[in-house]
Enzyme design. Structure first.
Site, PDB file in Angstrom:
ATOM      1  N   ASP A  91     -64.362 -40.056  17.425  1.00 45.61           N
ATOM      2  CA  ASP A  91     -65.076 -39.869  18.517  1.00 45.61           C
ATOM      3  C   ASP A  91     -65.493 -41.081  19.423  1.00 45.61           C
ATOM      4  O   ASP A  91     -65.002 -42.202  18.944  1.00 45.61           O
ATOM      5  CB  ASP A  91     -66.507 -39.095  18.243  1.00 45.61           C
ATOM      6  CG  ASP A  91     -67.570 -39.957  17.360  1.00 45.61           C
ATOM      7  OD1 ASP A  91     -67.066 -41.223  17.102  1.00 45.61           O
ATOM      8  OD2 ASP A  91     -68.426 -39.317  16.929  1.00 45.61           O
ATOM      9  N   SER A  92     -66.217 -41.282  20.375  1.00 45.09           N
ATOM     10  CA  SER A  92     -66.155 -42.368  21.417  1.00 45.09           C
ATOM     11  C   SER A  92     -67.168 -43.325  20.857  1.00 45.09           C
ATOM     12  O   SER A  92     -67.294 -44.515  21.213  1.00 45.09           O
ATOM     13  CB  SER A  92     -66.621 -42.062  22.929  1.00 45.09           C
ATOM     14  OG  SER A  92     -67.802 -41.522  23.022  1.00 45.09           O
ATOM     15  N   GLY A  93     -68.190 -42.771  20.002  1.00 43.28           N
ATOM     16  CA  GLY A  93     -69.290 -43.662  19.633  1.00 43.28           C
ATOM     17  C   GLY A  93     -70.438 -43.461  20.579  1.00 43.28           C
ATOM     18  O   GLY A  93     -71.629 -44.115  20.360  1.00 43.28           O
ATOM     19  N   GLY A  94     -70.444 -42.703  21.648  1.00 43.50           N
ATOM     20  CA  GLY A  94     -71.464 -42.472  22.759  1.00 43.50           C
ATOM     21  C   GLY A  94     -72.788 -42.071  21.915  1.00 43.50           C
ATOM     22  O   GLY A  94     -73.758 -42.329  22.202  1.00 43.50           O
ATOM     23  N   PHE A  95     -72.585 -40.959  21.189  1.00 48.58           N
ATOM     24  CA  PHE A  95     -73.667 -40.089  20.391  1.00 48.58           C
ATOM     25  C   PHE A  95     -74.605 -41.100  19.929  1.00 48.58           C
ATOM     26  O   PHE A  95     -75.718 -41.174  19.923  1.00 48.58           O
ATOM     27  CB  PHE A  95     -73.168 -38.967  19.924  1.00 48.58           C
ATOM     28  CG  PHE A  95     -74.312 -38.255  19.283  1.00 48.58           C
ATOM     29  CD1 PHE A  95     -75.039 -37.258  20.168  1.00 48.58           C
ATOM     30  CD2 PHE A  95     -74.837 -38.640  18.035  1.00 48.58           C
ATOM     31  CE1 PHE A  95     -76.126 -36.690  19.482  1.00 48.58           C
ATOM     32  CE2 PHE A  95     -76.080 -37.639  17.605  1.00 48.58           C
ATOM     33  CZ  PHE A  95     -76.663 -36.815  18.268  1.00 48.58           C
ATOM     34  N   ASP A 147     -68.789 -41.270  26.873  1.00 49.40           N
ATOM     35  CA  ASP A 147     -69.814 -40.359  27.743  1.00 49.40           C
ATOM     36  C   ASP A 147     -71.285 -40.447  27.392  1.00 49.40           C
ATOM     37  O   ASP A 147     -71.387 -41.270  26.126  1.00 49.40           O
ATOM     38  CB  ASP A 147     -69.239 -38.779  27.664  1.00 49.40           C
ATOM     39  CG  ASP A 147     -69.657 -38.254  26.343  1.00 49.40           C
ATOM     40  OD1 ASP A 147     -69.296 -38.905  25.124  1.00 49.40           O
ATOM     41  OD2 ASP A 147     -70.148 -37.188  26.217  1.00 49.40           O
ATOM     42  N   GLN A 189     -69.628 -32.795  30.514  1.00 51.45           N
ATOM     43  CA  GLN A 189     -71.204 -32.903  30.414  1.00 51.45           C
ATOM     44  C   GLN A 189     -71.948 -31.847  31.570  1.00 51.45           C
ATOM     45  O   GLN A 189     -71.250 -31.037  32.002  1.00 51.45           O
ATOM     46  CB  GLN A 189     -71.813 -34.339  30.402  1.00 51.45           C
ATOM     47  CG  GLN A 189     -71.331 -35.163  29.263  1.00 51.45           C
ATOM     48  CD  GLN A 189     -72.138 -34.754  27.880  1.00 51.45           C
ATOM     49  OE1 GLN A 189     -73.075 -34.173  27.985  1.00 51.45           O
ATOM     50  NE2 GLN A 189     -71.688 -35.071  26.763  1.00 51.45           N
ATOM     51  N   GLY A 216     -72.653 -32.367  24.628  1.00 52.37           N
ATOM     52  CA  GLY A 216     -73.996 -32.247  25.179  1.00 52.37           C
ATOM     53  C   GLY A 216     -74.607 -30.946  24.687  1.00 52.37           C
ATOM     54  O   GLY A 216     -75.515 -30.497  25.242  1.00 52.37           O
ATOM     55  N   ASP A 266     -66.361 -29.348  15.261  1.00 49.68           N
ATOM     56  CA  ASP A 266     -66.629 -30.410  14.051  1.00 49.68           C
ATOM     57  C   ASP A 266     -67.929 -30.438  13.828  1.00 49.68           C
ATOM     58  O   ASP A 266     -68.792 -29.990  14.845  1.00 49.68           O
ATOM     59  CB  ASP A 266     -66.086 -31.780  14.452  1.00 49.68           C
ATOM     60  CG  ASP A 266     -67.049 -32.418  15.497  1.00 49.68           C
ATOM     61  OD1 ASP A 266     -67.925 -33.049  14.887  1.00 49.68           O
ATOM     62  OD2 ASP A 266     -67.189 -32.261  16.568  1.00 49.68           O
ATOM     63  N   CYS A 304     -64.164 -16.526  -3.013  1.00 50.68           N
ATOM     64  CA  CYS A 304     -63.852 -17.758  -2.504  1.00 50.68           C
ATOM     65  C   CYS A 304     -62.750 -18.548  -3.537  1.00 50.68           C
ATOM     66  O   CYS A 304     -62.769 -18.517  -4.603  1.00 50.68           O
ATOM     67  CB  CYS A 304     -65.035 -18.661  -2.353  1.00 50.68           C
ATOM     68  SG  CYS A 304     -64.747 -20.257  -2.009  1.00 50.68           S
ATOM     69  N   CYS A 306     -62.034 -21.948  -3.535  1.00 49.33           N
ATOM     70  CA  CYS A 306     -62.291 -23.381  -3.420  1.00 49.33           C
ATOM     71  C   CYS A 306     -62.349 -23.575  -5.077  1.00 49.33           C
ATOM     72  O   CYS A 306     -62.549 -22.832  -5.789  1.00 49.33           O
ATOM     73  CB  CYS A 306     -63.431 -23.794  -2.722  1.00 49.33           C
ATOM     74  SG  CYS A 306     -65.091 -23.421  -3.460  1.00 49.33           S
ATOM     75  N   CYS A 309     -65.634 -22.823  -6.839  1.00 50.21           N
ATOM     76  CA  CYS A 309     -65.820 -21.507  -7.172  1.00 50.21           C
ATOM     77  C   CYS A 309     -65.095 -21.113  -8.304  1.00 50.21           C
ATOM     78  O   CYS A 309     -65.285 -20.220  -9.155  1.00 50.21           O
ATOM     79  CB  CYS A 309     -65.453 -20.397  -6.044  1.00 50.21           C
ATOM     80  SG  CYS A 309     -67.021 -20.648  -4.815  1.00 50.21           S
ATOM     81  N   HIS A 335     -67.016 -26.620  -1.586  1.00 48.27           N
ATOM     82  CA  HIS A 335     -67.229 -25.322  -1.098  1.00 48.27           C
ATOM     83  C   HIS A 335     -67.576 -24.686   0.208  1.00 48.27           C
ATOM     84  O   HIS A 335     -66.850 -24.167   0.914  1.00 48.27           O
ATOM     85  CB  HIS A 335     -68.266 -24.585  -1.868  1.00 48.27           C
ATOM     86  CG  HIS A 335     -68.765 -22.917  -1.648  1.00 48.27           C
ATOM     87  ND1 HIS A 335     -68.054 -22.188  -1.725  1.00 48.27           N
ATOM     88  CD2 HIS A 335     -69.657 -22.652  -0.758  1.00 48.27           C
ATOM     89  CE1 HIS A 335     -68.439 -20.859  -1.127  1.00 48.27           C
ATOM     90  NE2 HIS A 335     -69.535 -21.373  -0.520  1.00 48.27           N
TER      91      HIS A 335
END
Length: 368
Positions: A91-95, A147, A189, A216, A266, A304, A306, A309, A335
């Site tokens: 990701d861009s680091g913006g958040f 952004d 956005q 956003g 994500d 499950c 995994c 489990c 899990h």
């Protein structure tokens, strides 16, 4: 090569596709675990492969500060640095920087974002060009435009100014982008305003990115508002490129997102709630600290597949959390990530068989 997206089939607006990358070909819709600091918390790359993870996400801001993009580049890029041979999205680091900018009116300028490092307090400036340059050095498969994640609620005037600036930043970032093997996604956005979402989507698409994100959302708004944000943007995105909904990982949101035509998701949610003893199940979330699991010698879910489990009981997991043992969070992370990825596998199969809405209805009958 750049990533490629093949749309295989649609069931309503739900899409079955293939994402072709330098590190393999993977089916969509997909859920991407978050590896902020070049690791998905507590898990090894081998464990990620065991849960059938494909793309994972790492964070530009955090890797810029530690260990630094030059160190990662000297290691041969993120894949070699963290020993993950699947695709990686940065990701861009913006958040992160917007959360660190104390006065949005002063700290967020046309140039970029002025803020202080969360590590040592030193002043920093992250610009669209620098974000792209860092991501080029990290050598992820997919880089994201820089952004501003508009807070909720925000006034129309603020959202308009921010959306227009994000478009200018996207253009600057695209001009600075310099990689033949990396793809660049644009981010839509617009806040909680239909006309701004439409404007942002249409203008971002004109720049011809390799894929498109809806940003956003999941920033404090109610579910109905979030779903409207998706609807207002997604109808203007091209069919032949991947669509990514950022920061969303609740099972119900995945269902609704896929139904609306989202391909990629994500979220830190599966590992975050795992560290607090919470597990996803077909009947909703459960908290394994609860006394009712003290003598429950069954797995979290019988069906499950995994590692957790297959080998451990709810009673043992409860014991780990009550005793303060970190292994509990690790096993629950395995899990929870597998739960969401398995959901996506089932949704892909349902789309293939033209029964997505039936799958959603059946899931909702069980999930509380």
């Amino acid at each position: 090569m750049k990533i490629k997206y093949d749309l295989i089939k649609k069931d309503g607006n739900a899409r079955l596709g293939k994402l072709i990358t330098n590190h393999g070909t993977f089916d969509t819709p997909m859920f991407m675990p978050v590896g902020t600091l070049a690791n998905v918390k507590m898990l090894t790359p081998e464990e990620l492969k065991d849960v059938h993870s494909a793309v994972i996400l790492s964070n530009t801001y955090h890797l810029w500060l530690r260990p630094g993009e030059d160190i990662v580049a000297k290691a041969g890029g993120l894949h070699k640095f963290m020993n993950y041979d699947g695709p990686i999205l940065t990701d861009s680091g913006g958040f992160q920087v917007f959360s660190l900018a104390k006065d949005k009116n002063k700290d967020i300028t046309e140039e970029g974002v002025h803020f202080k490092s969360h590590i040592d307090g030193r002043p920093l400036l992250l610009t669209p060009e620098l974000s792209i340059q860092i991501q080029n050095k990290l050598d992820s498969d997919i880089a994201m435009s820089f952004d501003e994640c508009i807070p909720y609620p925000a006034t129309y005037e603020y959202a308009k100014q921010s959306t227009e600036r994000t478009l200018r930043w996207a253009k600057r970032g695209k001009e600075a982008f310099d990689s033949e093997n990396q793809s660049l996604f644009g981010i839509v956005q617009g806040g909680a305003y239909e006309d701004l979402r439409k404007f942002s989507a249409e203008e971002t698409v004109k720049m011809n990115f390799d894929g498109y994100s809806i940003g956003g959302t999941s920033v404090g708004e109610d579910k109905d508002t979030m779903y409207k944000m998706i609807d207002w943007a997604i109808k203007y995105l091209p069919e032949d490129k991947p669509r990514y909904l950022m920061g969303v990982g609740d099972p119900l949101d995945l269902l609704n997102g896929v139904e609306k035509g989202i391909d990629m998701f994500d979220c830190v949610l599966p590992t975050r709630i795992a560290r607090h003893s919470n597990a996803f199940t077909r009947h909703g979330k459960i908290n394994l600290r609860n006394l009712q699991y003290r003598e429950d010698f069954t797995p979290i879910e019988d069906e499950c597949d995994c590692y957790t489990c297959r080998h451990y009981t709810k009673a043992y997991l409860r014991h780990l959390f009550v005793a303060g043992e970190g292994l509990g969070g690790r096993l629950l992370s395995i899990h929870n990530i597998r739960f969401l990825i398995r959901m996506m596998e089932e949704m892909r199969e349902a789309i293939s068989d033209d029964r997505f809405l039936q799958y959603k209805e059946d899931f909702l009958k069980e999930y509380n």
